[in-house]
Design a protein around this motif. Structure first.
Motif, short mmCIF file in Angstrom:
data_model
loop_
_atom_site.label_atom_id
_atom_site.label_comp_id
_atom_site.label_asym_id
_atom_site.label_seq_id
_atom_site.Cartn_x
_atom_site.Cartn_y
_atom_site.Cartn_z
N TYR A 1 0.84 -1.21 0.00
CA TYR A 1 0.00 0.00 0.00
C TYR A 1 0.87 1.26 0.00
N PRO A 2 0.34 2.37 -0.49
CA PRO A 2 1.11 3.62 -0.47
C PRO A 2 1.43 4.08 0.95
N PRO A 3 2.54 4.79 1.11
CA PRO A 3 2.85 5.37 2.43
C PRO A 3 1.79 6.40 2.80
N LEU A 4 1.54 6.56 4.11
CA LEU A 4 0.54 7.55 4.55
C LEU A 4 1.17 8.93 4.69
N VAL A 5 2.43 8.98 5.04
CA VAL A 5 3.14 10.27 5.13
C VAL A 5 4.45 10.14 4.37
N PHE A 6 5.06 11.29 4.11
CA PHE A 6 6.31 11.29 3.34
C PHE A 6 7.50 11.64 4.23
N THR B 1 -7.51 -8.68 9.85
CA THR B 1 -8.09 -7.80 8.82
C THR B 1 -8.36 -6.40 9.39
N ARG B 2 -8.39 -6.31 10.72
CA ARG B 2 -8.54 -4.99 11.35
C ARG B 2 -7.34 -4.08 11.06
N LEU B 3 -6.18 -4.67 10.77
CA LEU B 3 -5.01 -3.85 10.43
C LEU B 3 -5.27 -3.11 9.13
N LEU B 4 -5.97 -3.76 8.19
CA LEU B 4 -6.29 -3.12 6.91
C LEU B 4 -7.31 -1.99 7.12
N THR B 5 -8.31 -2.26 7.96
CA THR B 5 -9.29 -1.22 8.26
C THR B 5 -8.60 -0.01 8.90
N ALA B 6 -7.66 -0.29 9.80
CA ALA B 6 -6.93 0.80 10.48
C ALA B 6 -6.18 1.64 9.45
N TYR B 7 -5.51 0.96 8.52
CA TYR B 7 -4.77 1.69 7.47
C TYR B 7 -5.73 2.60 6.70
N HIS B 8 -6.87 2.05 6.27
CA HIS B 8 -7.79 2.85 5.45
C HIS B 8 -8.40 3.99 6.25
N GLN B 9 -8.70 3.75 7.51
CA GLN B 9 -9.26 4.84 8.32
C GLN B 9 -8.20 5.93 8.55
N ALA B 10 -6.97 5.51 8.80
CA ALA B 10 -5.87 6.48 8.97
C ALA B 10 -5.73 7.30 7.68
N SER B 11 -5.82 6.60 6.55
CA SER B 11 -5.65 7.27 5.27
C SER B 11 -6.75 8.31 5.04
N SER B 12 -8.02 7.97 5.30
CA SER B 12 -9.05 8.99 5.05
C SER B 12 -9.04 10.07 6.11
N THR B 13 -8.63 9.75 7.32
CA THR B 13 -8.50 10.79 8.35
C THR B 13 -7.43 11.80 7.93
N LEU B 14 -6.31 11.27 7.47
CA LEU B 14 -5.20 12.13 7.06
C LEU B 14 -5.60 12.98 5.84
N ASN B 15 -6.36 12.38 4.96
CA ASN B 15 -6.82 13.12 3.78
C ASN B 15 -7.66 14.32 4.19
#
Ligand code: PEP
Ligand code: CO
Length: 448
Positions: free
Chosen positions: A37-42, A152-166
């Motif tokens: 998956y893409p990095p969440l921050v740079f 699978t909760r790790l994937l949900t966490a990634y996606h929630q972090a991603s939309s929160t950051l967005n």
């Protein structure tokens, strides 16, 4: 002789506080997927935060790190993110306006999903269930099914972090955080309170100053600092498989960065010098935090400085002390003295929450704002006595009108705790209590 660091080398060390995953293969498949998956921050953003924290270490800025104890998969909404952000912006305005010191803003947000526990199991009625470890691992409901660790909760966490950051990026760069909107950050239920009115007075002052500068012919439109805010993310780097999967090599410098957040911290329960958490974070170039409770010795702290920041890079390491209001001065002063003597350029931040938790008469886990403020006051006193800089605070709060912590100018009493007790883990300050804290902090900062 130890092997060279790599993102997987922590696996040779003892990792405390990891869940009992029922199916190792399922876990490894999820981690493999996360690694694609893409990095969440740079990396560049993490370096910018290190530079800002370097000015905190130098006594020229103040760190405000704040957010939920644990983020929830259920209470996930744009409104909740916006309200938390605007509360942090309000607190930063109070601090900057009153003390003239720039504030580095870091959320406990967009990834704060995993919790360390004092016991791996919890007694519910007649049975022992696995403890709740945060939504990244299991669910809070007191059943064996809900408490089973689910990768699978790790994937949900990634996606929630991603939309929160967005959303955070949109809010902070897209107009919401514009200083011209300083009045709009005051929520209705706050505006009518004493703290809300005090905040309005500051907002009026800022508005007048902006009008004055415009009248002097200064082109405020071109000053991007007035229209945008730098806001960083952070969480406790607890589940090392997840952190490893998001660790990437920066193409510019060749350094490794944990791209799950800008700043990662090590908790009080996982700071063993030879443990996997310290071993893992020692190798990533992000700015780091490390919690220090009342049992931390000067030798341990110097050891952590040497392992986590051997090159003594200013801004790399923030030591977050959480001693308890009664112990703070006695416990902190020897540590301040030792670190100062060692020449390590750390940021000292005060977590006035985790050393002041108790169970209320009605059985709720709570904290009293008076104890929280007393620990901050003791933190400033200890720094004054040792000639070091009280660099920041690390607090658990929410923009909502909850009743989880006691006290405040609009006093929350024991009998109120049941009204809106909504936290997933530890009790958080509500918006009014958070402003109370910011005003007290501003006074201390001015005096310092
Ligand atoms: C926390 O920050 O929520 C936490 C668990 O803190 P500590 O590691 O200091 O106990
Ligand atoms: Co907590």
């Amino acid at each position: 002789m130890s092997l060279p660091w790599s993102p997987v080398s922590w696996r040779e060390l003892v990792a405390a506080q990891q869940p009992d995953w029922p199916d190792e293969l399922a876990l490894e498949l999820v981690l493999k997927q996360l690694a694609t998956y893409p990095p969440l921050v740079f990396a560049g953003e993490a370096r910018a935060l290190t530079a800002s924290l370097a000015s905190v270490a130098d006594g020229k800025a103040f760190l405000l790190q704040a957010g939920d104890c644990a983020e929830s998969f259920d209470a996930f909404s744009a409104d909740a993110i916006r309200d938390k952000l605007r509360l942090i912006l309000q607190m930063a305005v109070i601090l900057t306006y009153s003390s003239g010191v720039p504030v580095v803003k870091v959320g406990r947000i967009a990834g704060q999903f995993a919790k360390p526990r004092s016991s791996p199991t919890e007694r519910v009625g007649e049975v022992d269930l696995p403890s709740f470890r945060g939504h990244m691992v299991n669910d809070m409901a007191p059943t064996a099914d809900a408490r089973m660790a689910d990768p699978t909760r790790l994937l949900t966490a990634y996606h929630q972090a991603s939309s929160t950051l967005n959303l955070l990026r949109a809010f902070t760069k897209g107009g919401f955080a514009d200083l011209n909107r300083v009045h709009a950050w005051n929520q209705e239920f706050v505006a009518s309170s004493r703290q809300g009115r005090r905040y309005e007075a500051i907002a009026d002052g800022i508005e007048r100053a902006l009008r004055f500068m415009a009248a002097c012919g200064i082109n405020l439109d071109s000053e991007h600092q007035l229209h945008q805010v730098d806001f960083y993310t952070s969480h406790e780097a607890l589940l090392l498989g997840y952190e490893e999967a998001l660790t990437r090599q920066d193409s510019l410098t060749g350094d490794w960065y944990d791209c799950s957040a800008h700043l990662l911290w090590i908790g009080e329960r996982t700071r063993a010098l030879d443990g996997a958490h310290v071993g893992f974070l020692a190798g990533v170039a992000n700015p780091l935090g490390c919690k220090l409770g009342p049992s931390a010795t000067a030798d341990e702290v110097i050891g952590l400085c040497e392992v986590l920041n051997p090159d003594k890079v200013p801004g790399r390491l923030t030591l977050v002390t959480r001693m308890g209001a009664d112990a703070v001065e006695d416990r902190l002063r020897p540590l301040l003295r030792a670190v100062k003597g060692s020449g390590h350029p750390v940021v000292w931040a005060c977590d006035p929450m985790h050393g002041n938790t108790f169970t209320s008469v009605g059985g709720r886990k709570t904290r009293h704002l008076d104890a929280v403020l007393a620990e901050i006051t003791g933190f400033f006193a200890a720094h004054r006595a040792e000639g070091t800089f009280p660099g920041g605070v690390h607090v658990e709060l929410t923009g909502d009108d909850v009743t989880e912590c006691l006290g405040g100018a609009e006093e929350v009493l024991d009998a109120h705790l049941d009204q809106r007790y909504e936290t997933m883990c530890d009790p958080r300050l509500n918006a009014r209590q958070s402003l109370d804290l910011a005003f007290r902090l501003a006074e201390l900062l001015r005096a310092a």
